[in-house]
Design an enzyme around this catalytic site. Structure first.
Site, PDB file in Angstrom:
ATOM      1  N   GLY A  49     -55.161  33.914 108.596  1.00  0.00           N
ATOM      2  CA  GLY A  49     -54.361  32.973 107.809  1.00  0.00           C
ATOM      3  C   GLY A  49     -54.785  31.527 108.008  1.00  0.00           C
ATOM      4  O   GLY A  49     -54.006  30.595 107.771  1.00  0.00           O
ATOM      5  N   TRP A  52     -54.521  29.034 105.074  1.00  0.00           N
ATOM      6  CA  TRP A  52     -53.117  28.707 104.802  1.00  0.00           C
ATOM      7  C   TRP A  52     -52.649  27.550 105.698  1.00  0.00           C
ATOM      8  O   TRP A  52     -52.117  26.545 105.223  1.00  0.00           O
ATOM      9  CB  TRP A  52     -52.283  29.970 105.045  1.00  0.00           C
ATOM     10  CG  TRP A  52     -50.856  29.897 104.640  1.00  0.00           C
ATOM     11  CD1 TRP A  52     -50.220  28.908 103.923  1.00  0.00           C
ATOM     12  CD2 TRP A  52     -49.858  30.887 104.917  1.00  0.00           C
ATOM     13  NE1 TRP A  52     -48.903  29.219 103.753  1.00  0.00           N
ATOM     14  CE2 TRP A  52     -48.660  30.425 104.351  1.00  0.00           C
ATOM     15  CE3 TRP A  52     -49.863  32.112 105.594  1.00  0.00           C
ATOM     16  CZ2 TRP A  52     -47.468  31.169 104.437  1.00  0.00           C
ATOM     17  CZ3 TRP A  52     -48.690  32.845 105.667  1.00  0.00           C
ATOM     18  CH2 TRP A  52     -47.512  32.382 105.104  1.00  0.00           C
ATOM     19  N   HIS A  94     -63.576  30.039 114.341  1.00  0.00           N
ATOM     20  CA  HIS A  94     -63.164  31.400 114.700  1.00  0.00           C
ATOM     21  C   HIS A  94     -63.644  31.752 116.115  1.00  0.00           C
ATOM     22  O   HIS A  94     -63.686  32.922 116.481  1.00  0.00           O
ATOM     23  CB  HIS A  94     -63.751  32.415 113.711  1.00  0.00           C
ATOM     24  CG  HIS A  94     -63.138  32.360 112.341  1.00  0.00           C
ATOM     25  ND1 HIS A  94     -61.785  32.275 112.128  1.00  0.00           N
ATOM     26  CD2 HIS A  94     -63.701  32.422 111.104  1.00  0.00           C
ATOM     27  CE1 HIS A  94     -61.549  32.264 110.826  1.00  0.00           C
ATOM     28  NE2 HIS A  94     -62.692  32.346 110.183  1.00  0.00           N
ATOM     29  N   ARG A 116     -52.354  37.183 113.909  1.00  0.00           N
ATOM     30  CA  ARG A 116     -51.798  38.053 112.862  1.00  0.00           C
ATOM     31  C   ARG A 116     -51.885  39.493 113.340  1.00  0.00           C
ATOM     32  O   ARG A 116     -52.797  39.849 114.127  1.00  0.00           O
ATOM     33  CB  ARG A 116     -52.629  37.878 111.582  1.00  0.00           C
ATOM     34  CG  ARG A 116     -52.095  38.631 110.387  1.00  0.00           C
ATOM     35  CD  ARG A 116     -52.987  38.409 109.170  1.00  0.00           C
ATOM     36  NE  ARG A 116     -52.400  38.979 107.970  1.00  0.00           N
ATOM     37  CZ  ARG A 116     -53.002  39.074 106.794  1.00  0.00           C
ATOM     38  NH1 ARG A 116     -54.228  38.600 106.654  1.00  0.00           N
ATOM     39  NH2 ARG A 116     -52.399  39.609 105.761  1.00  0.00           N
ATOM     40  N   TYR A 179     -49.064  34.602 111.467  1.00  0.00           N
ATOM     41  CA  TYR A 179     -49.004  34.789 110.011  1.00  0.00           C
ATOM     42  C   TYR A 179     -47.609  35.297 109.635  1.00  0.00           C
ATOM     43  O   TYR A 179     -47.005  34.840 108.668  1.00  0.00           O
ATOM     44  CB  TYR A 179     -50.073  35.817 109.631  1.00  0.00           C
ATOM     45  CG  TYR A 179     -50.234  36.069 108.155  1.00  0.00           C
ATOM     46  CD1 TYR A 179     -51.178  35.353 107.428  1.00  0.00           C
ATOM     47  CD2 TYR A 179     -49.482  37.030 107.499  1.00  0.00           C
ATOM     48  CE1 TYR A 179     -51.354  35.591 106.072  1.00  0.00           C
ATOM     49  CE2 TYR A 179     -49.650  37.276 106.144  1.00  0.00           C
ATOM     50  CZ  TYR A 179     -50.583  36.550 105.437  1.00  0.00           C
ATOM     51  OH  TYR A 179     -50.741  36.792 104.090  1.00  0.00           O
ATOM     52  N   MET A 218     -52.044  28.690  96.055  1.00  0.00           N
ATOM     53  CA  MET A 218     -53.361  28.527  96.663  1.00  0.00           C
ATOM     54  C   MET A 218     -54.409  29.391  95.972  1.00  0.00           C
ATOM     55  O   MET A 218     -55.534  28.966  95.747  1.00  0.00           O
ATOM     56  CB  MET A 218     -53.298  28.851  98.162  1.00  0.00           C
ATOM     57  CG  MET A 218     -52.642  27.729  98.959  1.00  0.00           C
ATOM     58  SD  MET A 218     -52.689  28.000 100.740  1.00  0.00           S
ATOM     59  CE  MET A 218     -54.431  27.846 101.117  1.00  0.00           C
ATOM     60  N   ARG A 245     -56.591  37.308  98.786  1.00  0.00           N
ATOM     61  CA  ARG A 245     -56.592  38.681  98.289  1.00  0.00           C
ATOM     62  C   ARG A 245     -55.166  39.097  97.931  1.00  0.00           C
ATOM     63  O   ARG A 245     -54.758  39.076  96.791  1.00  0.00           O
ATOM     64  CB  ARG A 245     -57.214  39.608  99.352  1.00  0.00           C
ATOM     65  CG  ARG A 245     -57.465  41.036  98.888  1.00  0.00           C
ATOM     66  CD  ARG A 245     -57.905  41.903 100.063  1.00  0.00           C
ATOM     67  NE  ARG A 245     -56.892  41.985 101.107  1.00  0.00           N
ATOM     68  CZ  ARG A 245     -55.962  42.935 101.197  1.00  0.00           C
ATOM     69  NH1 ARG A 245     -55.945  43.905 100.340  1.00  0.00           N
ATOM     70  NH2 ARG A 245     -55.064  42.908 102.175  1.00  0.00           N
ATOM     71  N   GLY A 247     -52.222  38.493 100.409  1.00  0.00           N
ATOM     72  CA  GLY A 247     -51.278  37.568 101.026  1.00  0.00           C
ATOM     73  C   GLY A 247     -49.976  38.218 101.454  1.00  0.00           C
ATOM     74  O   GLY A 247     -48.905  37.625 101.319  1.00  0.00           O
TER      75      GLY A 247
HETATM   76  N1  LIG Z   1     -50.860  30.726 101.274  1.00  0.00           N
HETATM   77  C1  LIG Z   1     -51.028  31.931 101.780  1.00  0.00           C
HETATM   78  N2  LIG Z   1     -49.968  32.750 101.991  1.00  0.00           N
HETATM   79  C2  LIG Z   1     -50.135  33.978 102.502  1.00  0.00           C
HETATM   80  N3  LIG Z   1     -51.338  34.518 102.827  1.00  0.00           N
HETATM   81  C3  LIG Z   1     -52.416  33.746 102.627  1.00  0.00           C
HETATM   82  C4  LIG Z   1     -52.327  32.442 102.115  1.00  0.00           C
HETATM   83  N4  LIG Z   1     -53.563  31.922 102.034  1.00  0.00           N
HETATM   84  C5  LIG Z   1     -54.410  32.875 102.487  1.00  0.00           C
HETATM   85  N5  LIG Z   1     -53.720  33.978 102.837  1.00  0.00           N
HETATM   86  C6  LIG Z   1     -54.263  35.241 103.342  1.00  0.00           C
HETATM   87  O1  LIG Z   1     -54.873  35.029 104.612  1.00  0.00           O
HETATM   88  C7  LIG Z   1     -55.988  35.945 104.749  1.00  0.00           C
HETATM   89  C8  LIG Z   1     -57.264  35.161 104.937  1.00  0.00           C
HETATM   90  O2  LIG Z   1     -57.233  34.632 106.250  1.00  0.00           O
HETATM   91  P1  LIG Z   1     -58.160  33.428 106.691  1.00  0.00           P
HETATM   92  O3  LIG Z   1     -57.873  32.223 105.900  1.00  0.00           O
HETATM   93  O4  LIG Z   1     -58.031  33.311 108.169  1.00  0.00           O
HETATM   94  O5  LIG Z   1     -59.602  33.975 106.297  1.00  0.00           O
HETATM   95  S1  LIG Z   1     -61.013  33.519 106.844  1.00  0.00           S
HETATM   96  O6  LIG Z   1     -61.311  34.349 108.029  1.00  0.00           O
HETATM   97  O7  LIG Z   1     -60.988  32.098 107.184  1.00  0.00           O
HETATM   98  O8  LIG Z   1     -61.927  33.869 105.748  1.00  0.00           O
HETATM   99  C9  LIG Z   1     -56.026  36.779 103.459  1.00  0.00           C
HETATM  100  O9  LIG Z   1     -55.209  37.913 103.714  1.00  0.00           O
HETATM  101  P2  LIG Z   1     -55.241  39.248 102.825  1.00  0.00           P
HETATM  102  O10 LIG Z   1     -54.632  38.901 101.506  1.00  0.00           O
HETATM  103  O11 LIG Z   1     -54.394  40.226 103.587  1.00  0.00           O
HETATM  104  O12 LIG Z   1     -56.656  39.682 102.712  1.00  0.00           O
HETATM  105  C10 LIG Z   1     -55.389  35.791 102.488  1.00  0.00           C
HETATM  106  O13 LIG Z   1     -54.910  36.382 101.303  1.00  0.00           O
END
Ligand SMILES: Nc1ncnc2c1ncn2[C@@H]1O[C@H](COP(=O)(O)OS(=O)(=O)O)[C@@H](OP(=O)(O)O)[C@H]1O
Length: 285
Positions: A49, A52, A94, A116, A179, A218, A245, A247
């Protein structure tokens, strides 16, 4: 596992897999990075996350901060590039605690560590691997599950990463947020993040941020921001479309077989038995 071409070749640093987007020279030089006292590091295992939380921080009014590209992405010129930022730098990474540059620890810079539920991370990471040209090809969920379990993925084992933060969880310069906590009560947790950064916000400013950083908002804005390379904070791709993807909390249930759940839960119980960090996910299973 097959390769999507030259660009997908991985390499190892201190036993952990990295993509070639992190040059060996840069990784070997991490300890020469000069931190500033006011730097803020946004740290996470992939798919926790990060984007986010970064967006939340970026939207805090009057914060005078700039989100930089990740510290471990690119080549040795990265440290020179990071020197060009004048405002307080929010630097995503990371890297695990043990790999973080020494100077960050010596200067006790503020660190936000995002965690998470690993089962949701595994599913998110699987999709990310499948769609990312900079990573090896993965054919099936089953194949990825085995790699994730063994920590044979970029940035290594989720367990090792999280456990590397365990003994630092109560340090006053480290703030841990999950998360799941963010999902449950974004307003409360946005205020906590701002307070940790020493910033005050009104209720209406917080509500604005909740709205601007909602998953839908987003995701809809990614196309625009894709054009701006400075807006990617992920060390594995510059394509933000891959980041947003579903979220959701609990999507793992649509992927894990009952056997995979049992195997994973057993490993979780064994590895995390002394961990208090896991409490941040709420109900783990
Ligand atoms: N605003 C908001 N609200 C809820 N969830 C969100 C949000 N923004 C990003 N996401 C979800 O966070 C996952 C991506 O995590 P990261 O940002 O850490 O990814 S990365 O490793 O930096 O590429 C990825 O999770 P999944 O959807 O489960 O694949 C994103 O969809």
């Amino acid at each position: 596992m097959s390769s999507k071409g030259q660009s997908s070749v991985l390499h190892k640093f201190k036993g952990v897999i990295f993509s070639t987007m992190s040059s060996e020279e840069l990784l070997n030089s991490l300890d020469s990075f000069e931190a500033r006292e006011d730097d803020v590091f946004l740290v996470s295992y992939p798919k926790s996350g990060t984007h986010w939380i970064a967006k939340i921080i970026e939207n805090i009014p009057n914060a005078r901060i700039t989100l930089t590209p990740p510290i471990e992405l690119g080549d040795i010129s990265k440290f020179e590039e990071l020197k060009t930022y004048c405002e307080t730098r929010v630097i995503p990474t990371h890297l695990s605690y043990s790999m973080l540059p020494m100077n960050i620890k010596q200067k006790q810079c503020k660190i936000i560590y995002v965690i998470r539920n690993p089962k949701d991370i595994a599913v998110s990471f699987f999709h990310y691997y499948r769609d990312n040209p900079n990573l090896p090809s993965i054919e099936t969920w089953h194949e990825f599950f085995e790699l994730f379990l063994k920590g044979d993925v970029v940035y290594g084992s989720w367990f090792d990463h999280v456990l590397s933060w365990e003994e630092h969880k109560n340090a006053k310069n480290i703030f841990i947020i999950s998360y799941e906590e963010m999902k449950k009560d974004p307003s409360k947790n946005i205020r906590k993040i701002a307070t940790f950064l020493g910033l005050n916000m009104t209720d209406s400013e917080i509500n604005q941020i909740v709205w601007k950083t909602s998953f839908t908002e987003m995701k809809n804005n990614t196309a625009k921001e894709n054009c701006d390379p400075n807006h990617t904070i992920c060390a594995l791709t510059s394509n933000r479309n891959l980041v947003f993807r579903k979220g959701a909390v609990g999507d793992w249930i649509n992927y894990f077989t009952s056997k995979q759940k049992r195997v994973f839960d057993e490993l979780f119980t064994e590895k995390m038995k002394h961990s208090e960090l896991a409490k941040h996910f709420g109900d783990y299973s």
